[in-house]
Motif scaffolding. Structure first.
Motif, PDB file in Angstrom:
ATOM      1  N   THR A  56       7.214   4.382   2.331  1.00  0.00           N
ATOM      2  CA  THR A  56       7.655   5.454   1.433  1.00  0.00           C
ATOM      3  C   THR A  56       8.330   6.594   2.200  1.00  0.00           C
ATOM      4  O   THR A  56       9.336   7.134   1.761  1.00  0.00           O
ATOM      5  CB  THR A  56       6.451   6.014   0.641  1.00  0.00           C
ATOM      6  N   LEU A  57       7.765   6.936   3.340  1.00  0.00           N
ATOM      7  CA  LEU A  57       8.285   8.067   4.123  1.00  0.00           C
ATOM      8  C   LEU A  57       9.386   7.672   5.101  1.00  0.00           C
ATOM      9  O   LEU A  57       9.961   8.531   5.768  1.00  0.00           O
ATOM     10  CB  LEU A  57       7.147   8.740   4.895  1.00  0.00           C
ATOM     11  N   GLY A  58       9.655   6.375   5.207  1.00  0.00           N
ATOM     12  CA  GLY A  58      10.677   5.921   6.151  1.00  0.00           C
ATOM     13  C   GLY A  58      10.250   6.093   7.594  1.00  0.00           C
ATOM     14  O   GLY A  58      11.069   6.374   8.469  1.00  0.00           O
ATOM     15  N   GLU A  59       8.971   5.938   7.834  1.00  0.00           N
ATOM     16  CA  GLU A  59       8.404   6.091   9.174  1.00  0.00           C
ATOM     17  C   GLU A  59       7.832   4.744   9.627  1.00  0.00           C
ATOM     18  O   GLU A  59       7.706   3.814   8.835  1.00  0.00           O
ATOM     19  CB  GLU A  59       7.251   7.109   9.154  1.00  0.00           C
TER      20      GLU A  59
ATOM     21  N   GLU B 108      -3.263  -1.270   4.541  1.00  0.00           N
ATOM     22  CA  GLU B 108      -2.318  -1.360   3.421  1.00  0.00           C
ATOM     23  C   GLU B 108      -1.780   0.009   3.039  1.00  0.00           C
ATOM     24  O   GLU B 108      -0.586   0.177   2.805  1.00  0.00           O
ATOM     25  CB  GLU B 108      -3.003  -1.997   2.208  1.00  0.00           C
ATOM     26  N   GLU B 109      -2.679   0.983   2.939  1.00  0.00           N
ATOM     27  CA  GLU B 109      -2.260   2.347   2.601  1.00  0.00           C
ATOM     28  C   GLU B 109      -1.315   2.904   3.662  1.00  0.00           C
ATOM     29  O   GLU B 109      -0.333   3.572   3.341  1.00  0.00           O
ATOM     30  CB  GLU B 109      -3.473   3.255   2.435  1.00  0.00           C
ATOM     31  N   LEU B 110      -1.621   2.644   4.908  1.00  0.00           N
ATOM     32  CA  LEU B 110      -0.765   3.103   6.001  1.00  0.00           C
ATOM     33  C   LEU B 110       0.614   2.472   5.902  1.00  0.00           C
ATOM     34  O   LEU B 110       1.634   3.163   6.024  1.00  0.00           O
ATOM     35  CB  LEU B 110      -1.414   2.784   7.346  1.00  0.00           C
ATOM     36  N   ASP B 111       0.672   1.164   5.648  1.00  0.00           N
ATOM     37  CA  ASP B 111       1.953   0.479   5.513  1.00  0.00           C
ATOM     38  C   ASP B 111       2.770   1.036   4.347  1.00  0.00           C
ATOM     39  O   ASP B 111       3.972   1.276   4.479  1.00  0.00           O
ATOM     40  CB  ASP B 111       1.748  -1.027   5.324  1.00  0.00           C
ATOM     41  N   GLN B 112       2.125   1.236   3.208  1.00  0.00           N
ATOM     42  CA  GLN B 112       2.828   1.760   2.035  1.00  0.00           C
ATOM     43  C   GLN B 112       3.338   3.182   2.284  1.00  0.00           C
ATOM     44  O   GLN B 112       4.467   3.521   1.934  1.00  0.00           O
ATOM     45  CB  GLN B 112       1.910   1.747   0.803  1.00  0.00           C
ATOM     46  N   THR B 113       2.520   4.005   2.888  1.00  0.00           N
ATOM     47  CA  THR B 113       2.923   5.379   3.176  1.00  0.00           C
ATOM     48  C   THR B 113       4.069   5.403   4.179  1.00  0.00           C
ATOM     49  O   THR B 113       5.035   6.151   4.007  1.00  0.00           O
ATOM     50  CB  THR B 113       1.728   6.197   3.707  1.00  0.00           C
ATOM     51  N   ALA B 114       3.987   4.594   5.197  1.00  0.00           N
ATOM     52  CA  ALA B 114       5.062   4.518   6.194  1.00  0.00           C
ATOM     53  C   ALA B 114       6.363   4.091   5.537  1.00  0.00           C
ATOM     54  O   ALA B 114       7.426   4.674   5.794  1.00  0.00           O
ATOM     55  CB  ALA B 114       4.675   3.550   7.314  1.00  0.00           C
TER      56      ALA B 114
ATOM     57  N   SER C  76       3.150   3.393  13.714  1.00  0.00           N
ATOM     58  CA  SER C  76       2.824   4.102  14.961  1.00  0.00           C
ATOM     59  C   SER C  76       3.223   5.566  14.885  1.00  0.00           C
ATOM     60  O   SER C  76       2.495   6.440  15.367  1.00  0.00           O
ATOM     61  CB  SER C  76       3.525   3.442  16.148  1.00  0.00           C
ATOM     62  N   GLY C  77       4.372   5.825  14.283  1.00  0.00           N
ATOM     63  CA  GLY C  77       4.829   7.208  14.147  1.00  0.00           C
ATOM     64  C   GLY C  77       3.884   8.042  13.302  1.00  0.00           C
ATOM     65  O   GLY C  77       3.568   9.186  13.639  1.00  0.00           O
ATOM     66  N   LEU C  78       3.426   7.480  12.182  1.00  0.00           N
ATOM     67  CA  LEU C  78       2.483   8.201  11.321  1.00  0.00           C
ATOM     68  C   LEU C  78       1.158   8.440  12.027  1.00  0.00           C
ATOM     69  O   LEU C  78       0.591   9.530  11.946  1.00  0.00           O
ATOM     70  CB  LEU C  78       2.240   7.426  10.029  1.00  0.00           C
ATOM     71  N   ILE C  79       0.674   7.426  12.715  1.00  0.00           N
ATOM     72  CA  ILE C  79      -0.593   7.577  13.447  1.00  0.00           C
ATOM     73  C   ILE C  79      -0.452   8.634  14.536  1.00  0.00           C
ATOM     74  O   ILE C  79      -1.327   9.482  14.720  1.00  0.00           O
ATOM     75  CB  ILE C  79      -1.048   6.228  14.035  1.00  0.00           C
TER      76      ILE C  79
END
Length: 80
Positions: A21-24, A13-19, A27-30
């Motif tokens: 928010t950042l427009g990423e 969930e945190e990963l989805d929200q951060t992605a 997979s890109g964030l990871i």
């Protein structure tokens, strides 16, 4: 290369929200996080981060050496 990564619900969930928010993408964030971690762990002691190495200072600040003439001269016998 593709592989599967299993995350607990809270982390996902945190990963989805951060992605979002950042427009990423997730997979890109990871990918970025893994690259940063690998750079820190595999380069031994990488030294200062680029942000510090590229810093040019504050333009209006006089150089440190400009204050040397305000110092008292050293004693002739430093141990007295």
């Amino acid at each position: 290369m593709n592989f599967n990564l299993y995350l607990d619900d809270q982390t996902a969930e945190e990963l989805d929200q951060t992605a979002k928010t950042l427009g990423e993408t997730r997979s890109g964030l990871i990918r970025k996080a893994l690259r940063e971690w690998l750079d820190k762990k595999t380069l031994g002691s990488p030294g200062w981060p680029p942000l510090i190495l590229e810093w040019q200072g504050v333009p209006d600040t006089p150089p440190f050496e400009a204050y040397r003439d305000e110092l008292r001269p050293p004693r002739e016998d430093a141990f007295s």
